[in-house]
Design an enzyme around this catalytic site. Structure first.
Site, PDB file in Angstrom:
ATOM      1  N   GLU A   1       0.793  -1.234   0.037  1.00 24.68           N
ATOM      2  CA  GLU A   1      -0.008   0.267  -0.201  1.00 24.68           C
ATOM      3  C   GLU A   1       0.961   1.398   0.055  1.00 24.68           C
ATOM      4  OE1 GLU A   1      -3.674   0.378   0.200  1.00 24.68           O
ATOM      5  OE2 GLU A   1      -3.483  -1.884  -0.312  1.00 24.68           O
TER       6      GLU A   1
ATOM      7  N   HIS B   1      -4.614   2.008   7.252  1.00 23.87           N
ATOM      8  CA  HIS B   1      -3.334   2.090   6.867  1.00 23.87           C
ATOM      9  C   HIS B   1      -2.536   2.646   8.189  1.00 23.87           C
ATOM     10  CE1 HIS B   1      -4.189   3.110   2.387  1.00 23.87           C
ATOM     11  NE2 HIS B   1      -3.836   1.746   2.653  1.00 23.87           N
TER      12      HIS B   1
ATOM     13  N   CYS C   1      -2.386  11.716   3.596  1.00 26.84           N
ATOM     14  CA  CYS C   1      -2.950  10.741   2.417  1.00 26.84           C
ATOM     15  C   CYS C   1      -2.628  11.318   0.938  1.00 26.84           C
ATOM     16  CB  CYS C   1      -4.412  10.383   2.511  1.00 26.84           C
ATOM     17  SG  CYS C   1      -4.671   9.104   4.031  1.00 26.84           S
TER      18      CYS C   1
END
Length: 472
Positions: A197, A269, A395
Site C-alpha cells: 500500500e 493504513h 494521504c
C-alpha cells in the site's frame, strides 16, 4: 593586496561557501495528488469507515481539487518545496474492455452503467489523489547505490486502486527522469502475499535529513496472522515490506506489525494511527502490540536517537483518532535560514476535523505547552472533500527527501509556484463539476469533460502525449 581587493576576495569566498552549503542542503519535498474531475463517493474501500459512511452521497470535484491546491499553497507559503502528481485518466476504459465490454467509448459506458454500475464506479474512481499510496520511497542517503528509489504500490486489496500502478510507474518516471539519481521500479507482483500500500505504511526516520536513516515498515499481516480475527482486511503484508527493502538496497530496515485492534477499529493504513519525521515518532497508544513496538523501537534506537511521542487512549480514544485523522497530519520540520531542517521545531498540518473534535483539540492544546517534545505549532487545513472519502492531509502527499542536486533533476513541470497554483485553480474552475453523484457516471458528457480537462492540463504543463488516449 589593498583593503577593497581583500574585501572582494572575502565576499567571493563567502558566496562560494554559501553555494556549496546550499548544494549540500537536503530537504523534504511533498508531491500532492491533484484531485481529478471524477472525484465521487463510491464507497469502494472496505475498512475505510469514512468511505463507507459517505457512499453514494453527493461530492464536489471542483471544491475537492481547490481544497487540495490550497493545502499545497499552504506548504509553499511556509517555505517548503512543493510539487504535485497529475490525476490519472478516469474512467479507465481499458479495464472495462479487458472485462468483456466492447463498442465505442460511449457504448462501453452505457453498457457498464446498465449491467455493472459498481464496475463503472471502480474505473471512474479518482483515488490516485491519495499520493501517499502511490509508492514507497527510499532517499539516496539510505540506499546502497546512492540513488533515490521508488516502488509504485500494487494496491491489490481494493479493485479500484489495483488499476493505478501502471500509470503511477509512468508518472514517476516522468517526474524523476534522471536514471543516475533516481530508480523507479515496477510494482511488486499482484499476489496476495505481496500486497503493498505504499508510503502510507512506511516511515523514514533519521537524526536529520543529511544523515543515513532507517526505513520503518508497518504491516498488517504475516504468515502467522489469524486473518479470521480481523474485521477488515490487513492490506499490507510483511513479505511486501521485505521485498521493497531488498529492491531499494536499503541499509537499515525495521519491521513492525500493526495491532489487530487498530485494524478492526478502521485504521486501514498505519498513517491513520501514526506519523513520523526525522527522529520523532508520533503515534497512538493502540497502534501496535506493546511487545512488537518495544522490540522495533529498540532496533530503531540502535541507529538514531529516537523520540517516541505516544498519545494515550485515555486522552484520545482510538475512535476519535480515526474519525479526526489526527495522525494523518503532515509532520514538518521547520526550516533554518540555510534551508536545512530544524528537528527541534516541528509543525502539524492537521485536518480541520481535529479542531472540531473536543478530545483531540484539548490534547493538541496541551501538547503545544509541553516543550519536552518538538511539535511547536498546529495548522489546520480544510480538505473535507478528501476526508469524506477517507483521506486526510498526509494521504494526499508523497514525501520525498532530496538533496539540492536531486531537486534540480526533478522535472520542473511537476514543481509548483504560486503562479502555477493560480493557473491550476483556474483550470479546475473551467473544467470541474460543482456536484457529482454516482448516477452521473453514466453521463457520456462526464467522460468527454474529463478527457478534455486532462488534455488541456498536459498542454499547460508541456507534457506532450502523457495519457494513453493522447497516444492513441
Amino acid at each position: 593586496m589593498n583593503t577593497q581587493t581583500a574585501q572582494t576576495a572575502q565576499t567571493a569566498q563567502e558566496q562560494q561557501e554559501q553555494e556549496q552549503q546550499a548544494q549540500q542542503t537536503v530537504q523534504e519535498v511533498n508531491f500532492d495528488g491533484l484531485i481529478g474531475p471524477t472525484h465521487h463517493y463510491g464507497g469502494l474501500a472496505s475498512g475505510n469507515l469514512a468511505s463507507s459512511r459517505n457512499a453514494l452521497s453527493r461530492s464536489s470535484p471542483k471544491q475537492a481539487a481547490l481544497q487540495g491546491l490550497e493545502k499545497m499553497r499552504t506548504l509553499l507559503n511556509m517555505g517548503y518545496p512543493q510539487g504535485f502528481m497529475p490525476p490519472q485518466m478516469r474512467p479507465d476504459l481499458s479495464v472495462l474492455r479487458r472485462l468483456g465490454f466492447s463498442g465505442s467509448d460511449h457504448q462501453l459506458l452505457n453498457r457498464a452503467a446498465k449491467e455493472a454500475p459498481a464496475l463503472l464506479s471502480m474505473v471512474y474512481s479518482a483515488s490516485s489523489m491519495w499520493a501517499a499510496n502511490a509508492a514507497t520511497v527510499t532517499p539516496s542517503a539510505d540506499s546502497n547505490d546512492g540513488r533515490v528509489h521508488f516502488t509504485p504500490a500494487n494496491l491489490l486489496t481494493t479493485a479500484h486502486r489495483a488499476i493505478e500502478h501502471e500509470q503511477t510507474f509512468v508518472t514517476l518516471n516522468a517526474m524523476f527522469p534522471d536514471k543516475e539519481r533516481f530508480a523507479v521500479h515496477p510494482a511488486l507482483p499482484a499476489i496476495h502475499r505481496f500486497a503493498d500500500e505504499g508510503a502510507a505504511n512506511h516511515t523514514r526516520l533519521s537524526a536529520d535529513y543529511q544523515s543515513p536513516g532507517v526505513g520503518l515498515f508497518v504491516y498488517g499481516r504475516d504468515t502467522n496472522t489469524d486473518l479470521a480475527a480481523l474485521t477488515f482486511p490487513a492490506r499490507q503484508s510483511r513479505e511486501a515490506c521485505e521485498a521493497i527493502a531488498r529492491q531499494h538496497g536499503l541499509r537499515h530496515a525495521v519491521f513492525l506489525q500493526q495491532s489487530r485492534h487498530a485494524i478492526n477499529a478502521g485504521a486501514f493504513h498505519n498513517d491513520v494511527v501514526a506519523v513520523g519525521n526525522g527522529p520523532l515518532m508520533f503515534f497512538h497508544e493502540q497502534a501496535y502490540e506493546d511487545k512488537a513496538r518495544d522490540r522495533a523501537f529498540g532496533e530503531l534506537n540502535q541507529w538514531l536517537p529516537l523520540q517516541s511521542l505516544c498519545v494515550p487512549a485515555s486522552k484520545v480514544s482510538l475512535s476519535d483518532a480515526i474519525s479526526s485523522y489526527l495522525f494523518n497530519s503532515q509532520l514538518l520540520a521547520a526550516m533554518n535560514a540555510d534551508g536545512s531542517a530544524d528537528m527541534n521545531n516541528m509543525c502539524l498540518i492537521a485536518p480541520s476535523e481535529c479542531a472540531d473534535n473536543q478530545a483531540v483539540k484539548t490534547y493538541l492544546n496541551e501538547l503545544l505547552t509541553d516543550h519536552s517534545q518538538p511539535i511547536r505549532q498546529v495548522q489546520f487545513v480544510d480538505v473535507r472533500q478528501s476526508m469524506s472519502n477517507g483521506g486526510g492531509p498526509a494521504c494526499l502527499r508523497l514525501r520525498v527527501i532530496l538533496t539540492a542536486r536531486e531537486r534540480a533533476a526533478v522535472n520542473p513541470a511537476f514543481m509548483l509556484s504560486d503562479e502555477k497554483i493560480n493557473s491550476l485553480q483556474d483550470w479546475v474552475k473551467r473544467h470541474y463539476r460543482d456536484e457529482l453523484v454516482p448516477a452521473d457516471l453514466a453521463d457520456p458528457a462526464l467522460f468527454d469533460e474529463s478527457r478534455n480537462a486532462l488534455d488541456e492540463l498536459t498542454q499547460m504543463l508541456g507534457l506532450g502525449s502523457f495519457y494513453g488516449f493522447q497516444q492513441a
